[in-house]
Design a protein around this motif. Structure first.
Motif, PDB file in Angstrom:
ATOM      1  N   CYS A 198      21.017 -15.372 -27.764  1.00 37.19           N
ATOM      2  CA  CYS A 198      19.927 -15.877 -28.253  1.00 37.19           C
ATOM      3  C   CYS A 198      19.338 -15.034 -29.206  1.00 37.19           C
ATOM      4  O   CYS A 198      19.713 -13.763 -29.024  1.00 37.19           O
ATOM      5  CB  CYS A 198      18.990 -16.322 -27.080  1.00 37.19           C
ATOM      6  N   ASP A 199      18.540 -15.609 -29.849  1.00 34.46           N
ATOM      7  CA  ASP A 199      17.709 -14.488 -30.836  1.00 34.46           C
ATOM      8  C   ASP A 199      16.544 -14.103 -30.333  1.00 34.46           C
ATOM      9  O   ASP A 199      15.926 -14.644 -29.073  1.00 34.46           O
ATOM     10  CB  ASP A 199      17.523 -15.253 -32.291  1.00 34.46           C
ATOM     11  N   GLN A 200      15.724 -13.453 -30.663  1.00 33.24           N
ATOM     12  CA  GLN A 200      14.490 -12.841 -30.316  1.00 33.24           C
ATOM     13  C   GLN A 200      13.370 -13.636 -30.046  1.00 33.24           C
ATOM     14  O   GLN A 200      12.348 -13.533 -29.414  1.00 33.24           O
ATOM     15  CB  GLN A 200      14.259 -11.696 -30.974  1.00 33.24           C
ATOM     16  N   ASP A 201      13.382 -14.788 -30.948  1.00 34.98           N
ATOM     17  CA  ASP A 201      12.551 -15.876 -30.795  1.00 34.98           C
ATOM     18  C   ASP A 201      13.102 -16.987 -29.660  1.00 34.98           C
ATOM     19  O   ASP A 201      12.396 -17.846 -29.397  1.00 34.98           O
ATOM     20  CB  ASP A 201      12.446 -16.892 -32.011  1.00 34.98           C
ATOM     21  N   GLY A 202      14.111 -16.690 -28.978  1.00 34.54           N
ATOM     22  CA  GLY A 202      14.512 -17.908 -27.816  1.00 34.54           C
ATOM     23  C   GLY A 202      15.168 -18.763 -28.251  1.00 34.54           C
ATOM     24  O   GLY A 202      15.572 -19.733 -27.513  1.00 34.54           O
ATOM     25  N   GLN A 203      15.883 -19.025 -29.520  1.00 33.74           N
ATOM     26  CA  GLN A 203      16.772 -20.064 -30.050  1.00 33.74           C
ATOM     27  C   GLN A 203      18.052 -19.540 -29.624  1.00 33.74           C
ATOM     28  O   GLN A 203      18.715 -18.466 -29.783  1.00 33.74           O
ATOM     29  CB  GLN A 203      16.630 -20.033 -31.390  1.00 33.74           C
ATOM     30  N   ALA A 247      13.526 -17.985 -21.655  1.00 33.37           N
ATOM     31  CA  ALA A 247      13.069 -17.197 -20.852  1.00 33.37           C
ATOM     32  C   ALA A 247      13.535 -15.743 -21.114  1.00 33.37           C
ATOM     33  O   ALA A 247      12.789 -14.643 -20.887  1.00 33.37           O
ATOM     34  CB  ALA A 247      13.618 -17.689 -19.234  1.00 33.37           C
ATOM     35  N   VAL A 248      14.640 -15.538 -21.554  1.00 33.63           N
ATOM     36  CA  VAL A 248      15.239 -14.371 -21.837  1.00 33.63           C
ATOM     37  C   VAL A 248      14.226 -13.657 -22.941  1.00 33.63           C
ATOM     38  O   VAL A 248      13.871 -12.581 -22.837  1.00 33.63           O
ATOM     39  CB  VAL A 248      16.767 -14.436 -22.158  1.00 33.63           C
ATOM     40  N   SER A 249      14.101 -14.603 -23.944  1.00 38.57           N
ATOM     41  CA  SER A 249      13.281 -13.887 -25.029  1.00 38.57           C
ATOM     42  C   SER A 249      11.874 -13.563 -24.472  1.00 38.57           C
ATOM     43  O   SER A 249      11.203 -12.516 -25.033  1.00 38.57           O
ATOM     44  CB  SER A 249      13.225 -14.920 -26.130  1.00 38.57           C
ATOM     45  N   GLU A 250      11.369 -14.304 -23.772  1.00 42.63           N
ATOM     46  CA  GLU A 250      10.147 -14.298 -23.439  1.00 42.63           C
ATOM     47  C   GLU A 250       9.961 -13.080 -22.617  1.00 42.63           C
ATOM     48  O   GLU A 250       9.012 -12.118 -22.733  1.00 42.63           O
ATOM     49  CB  GLU A 250       9.515 -15.414 -22.595  1.00 42.63           C
ATOM     50  N   ARG A 251      10.713 -12.853 -21.701  1.00 41.05           N
ATOM     51  CA  ARG A 251      10.695 -11.549 -20.680  1.00 41.05           C
ATOM     52  C   ARG A 251      10.847 -10.449 -21.506  1.00 41.05           C
ATOM     53  O   ARG A 251      10.274  -9.337 -21.218  1.00 41.05           O
ATOM     54  CB  ARG A 251      11.705 -11.859 -19.728  1.00 41.05           C
ATOM     55  N   ALA A 252      11.891 -10.350 -22.446  1.00 43.24           N
ATOM     56  CA  ALA A 252      12.028  -9.269 -23.179  1.00 43.24           C
ATOM     57  C   ALA A 252      11.156  -8.773 -24.016  1.00 43.24           C
ATOM     58  O   ALA A 252      10.946  -7.572 -24.350  1.00 43.24           O
ATOM     59  CB  ALA A 252      13.558  -9.514 -23.915  1.00 43.24           C
ATOM     60  N   THR A 253      10.563  -9.675 -24.633  1.00 49.43           N
ATOM     61  CA  THR A 253       9.406  -9.493 -25.481  1.00 49.43           C
ATOM     62  C   THR A 253       8.284  -8.859 -24.769  1.00 49.43           C
ATOM     63  O   THR A 253       7.599  -7.893 -25.100  1.00 49.43           O
ATOM     64  CB  THR A 253       8.836 -10.831 -26.195  1.00 49.43           C
ATOM     65  N   GLY A 297      19.079  -5.591 -32.176  1.00 50.08           N
ATOM     66  CA  GLY A 297      18.727  -6.213 -33.112  1.00 50.08           C
ATOM     67  C   GLY A 297      17.727  -7.177 -33.042  1.00 50.08           C
ATOM     68  O   GLY A 297      16.788  -7.086 -32.053  1.00 50.08           O
ATOM     69  N   ARG A 298      18.279  -8.313 -33.400  1.00 54.09           N
ATOM     70  CA  ARG A 298      17.303  -9.535 -33.302  1.00 54.09           C
ATOM     71  C   ARG A 298      18.035 -10.505 -32.136  1.00 54.09           C
ATOM     72  O   ARG A 298      17.807 -11.548 -31.812  1.00 54.09           O
ATOM     73  CB  ARG A 298      17.149 -10.338 -34.582  1.00 54.09           C
ATOM     74  N   ALA A 299      19.162 -10.029 -31.448  1.00 61.74           N
ATOM     75  CA  ALA A 299      19.908 -11.080 -30.716  1.00 61.74           C
ATOM     76  C   ALA A 299      19.691 -10.227 -29.160  1.00 61.74           C
ATOM     77  O   ALA A 299      19.411  -9.245 -28.994  1.00 61.74           O
ATOM     78  CB  ALA A 299      21.347 -10.966 -30.849  1.00 61.74           C
ATOM     79  N   ARG A 300      19.749 -11.159 -28.224  1.00 67.18           N
ATOM     80  CA  ARG A 300      19.963 -10.688 -26.820  1.00 67.18           C
ATOM     81  C   ARG A 300      20.959 -11.582 -26.353  1.00 67.18           C
ATOM     82  O   ARG A 300      21.488 -12.679 -26.613  1.00 67.18           O
ATOM     83  CB  ARG A 300      18.669 -11.451 -25.940  1.00 67.18           C
ATOM     84  N   VAL A 301      21.780 -10.668 -25.598  1.00 69.99           N
ATOM     85  CA  VAL A 301      23.160 -11.255 -25.101  1.00 69.99           C
ATOM     86  C   VAL A 301      23.104 -11.296 -23.499  1.00 69.99           C
ATOM     87  O   VAL A 301      22.643 -10.248 -22.759  1.00 69.99           O
ATOM     88  CB  VAL A 301      24.363 -10.673 -25.285  1.00 69.99           C
ATOM     89  N   GLN A 316      29.736  -6.746 -32.886  1.00 68.72           N
ATOM     90  CA  GLN A 316      30.011  -7.739 -33.733  1.00 68.72           C
ATOM     91  C   GLN A 316      28.852  -8.512 -34.129  1.00 68.72           C
ATOM     92  O   GLN A 316      28.673  -8.999 -35.259  1.00 68.72           O
ATOM     93  CB  GLN A 316      30.775  -8.826 -32.937  1.00 68.72           C
ATOM     94  N   ILE A 317      27.973  -8.657 -33.139  1.00 70.95           N
ATOM     95  CA  ILE A 317      26.594  -9.301 -33.498  1.00 70.95           C
ATOM     96  C   ILE A 317      25.812  -8.528 -34.474  1.00 70.95           C
ATOM     97  O   ILE A 317      25.427  -8.934 -35.398  1.00 70.95           O
ATOM     98  CB  ILE A 317      25.992  -9.389 -32.107  1.00 70.95           C
ATOM     99  N   GLU A 318      25.710  -7.231 -34.281  1.00 69.83           N
ATOM    100  CA  GLU A 318      25.115  -6.273 -35.313  1.00 69.83           C
ATOM    101  C   GLU A 318      25.849  -6.404 -36.810  1.00 69.83           C
ATOM    102  O   GLU A 318      24.927  -6.731 -37.734  1.00 69.83           O
ATOM    103  CB  GLU A 318      25.358  -5.000 -34.880  1.00 69.83           C
ATOM    104  N   ARG A 319      26.875  -6.817 -36.842  1.00 73.04           N
ATOM    105  CA  ARG A 319      27.753  -6.942 -38.157  1.00 73.04           C
ATOM    106  C   ARG A 319      27.405  -8.236 -38.669  1.00 73.04           C
ATOM    107  O   ARG A 319      26.972  -8.323 -39.697  1.00 73.04           O
ATOM    108  CB  ARG A 319      29.176  -6.669 -38.155  1.00 73.04           C
ATOM    109  N   LEU A 320      27.283  -9.213 -38.027  1.00 76.87           N
ATOM    110  CA  LEU A 320      26.737 -10.542 -38.324  1.00 76.87           C
ATOM    111  C   LEU A 320      25.507 -10.548 -38.797  1.00 76.87           C
ATOM    112  O   LEU A 320      25.227 -11.247 -39.682  1.00 76.87           O
ATOM    113  CB  LEU A 320      27.211 -11.646 -36.964  1.00 76.87           C
TER     114      LEU A 320
END
Length: 172
Positions: free
Chosen positions: A3-8, A29-35, A62-66, A89-93
Motif C-alpha cells: 500500500c502507499d503511505q496514504d493507505g491506498q 490501518a497499516v498506513s495510519e499506524r506507520a504514520t 519510500g512511499r510504500a508499505r509492504v 523493485q518498489i523503490e525502482r518503480l
C-alpha cells in the motif's frame, strides 16, 4: 500486500478467501499506524506485530508499505533478506513513476475530477466496477477515457460532478 503511505492498496497476493474490503481496511490501518509511529519516533523501517496464531511484519520504503502475513515462528532476519529484493523493485518503480505522477497532476480539471472520483470509489468499500459503471452511465462517458491530456469540457465536468453526487452522495 503493498500500500502507499496514504493507505491506498497498490497490490496484494492474499487468497480469494480474504475479501477486498478487509484488504482495503488493512492497507488503511497499516498506513495510519506507520504514520503515527513515524510522528512519534521518526523514520520507521520495520513494524513487527506478534499474535498467537500469526505475525504481521510491515516494511517501509519510500512511499510504500509492504505487509507480510506470517506464521508466528517466522525468522525475521530471513524474511528481511527475502524482502530486500521486493523493496528494491518498489523503490525502482517509485523512481520511474515520479515523472508520470508529475504529468498526471498537470492534467486539467476534468482529469483531476476523475482522479478524485476514483479515490472516492476506492474508499467507499462498494463494488468498484459497479460504481464506476453507474457514474459513467449518468455522466455519459467512461472514466477510463479521461487522461492528463484530455481537454477540459465544462459540460462534461458538470455532468461528471452531478453523476458523482448522485452515485456516491458526495460533491467533488
Amino acid at each position: 500486500m503493498v500500500c502507499d503511505q496514504d493507505g491506498q492498496l497498490v497490490a496484494h497476493a492474499f487468497p480469494p478467501t480474504i475479501d477486498a474490503g478487509t484488504i482495503d481496511r488493512a492497507a488503511a490501518a497499516v498506513s495510519e499506524r506507520a504514520t503515527a509511529l513515524q510522528a512519534a519516533l521518526g523514520p520507521v523501517a520495520t513494524i513487527d506485530l506478534r499474535y498467537t496464531n500469526s505475525r504481521i511484519v510491515v516494511k517501509a520504503t519510500g512511499r510504500a508499505r509492504v505487509l507480510f502475513l506470517c506464521a508466528p515462528s517466522i525468522n525475521l532476519q530471513l524474511l528481511t533478506m527475502s524482502a530486500i529484493g521486493v523493496l528494491r523493485q518498489i523503490e525502482r518503480l517509485e523512481a520511474s513513476a515520479a515523472p508520470a505522477a508529475r504529468a498526471a497532476t498537470e492534467g486539467g480539471q476534468l482529469y483531476r475530477a476523475v482522479q478524485l472520483i476514483e479515490g472516492l470509489i476506492r474508499q467507499s468499500g462498494g463494488d468498484q466496477v459497479k460504481l464506476r459503471g453507474q457514474i459513467a452511465l449518468k455522466a455519459g462517458f467512461t472514466l477510463d477515457l479521461m487522461d492528463a491530456d484530455t481537454p477540459d469540457d465544462p459540460v462534461k465536468l458538470q455532468g461528471l460532478r452531478a453523476a458523482a453526487r448522485a452515485v456516491l452522495g458526495q460533491d467533488i
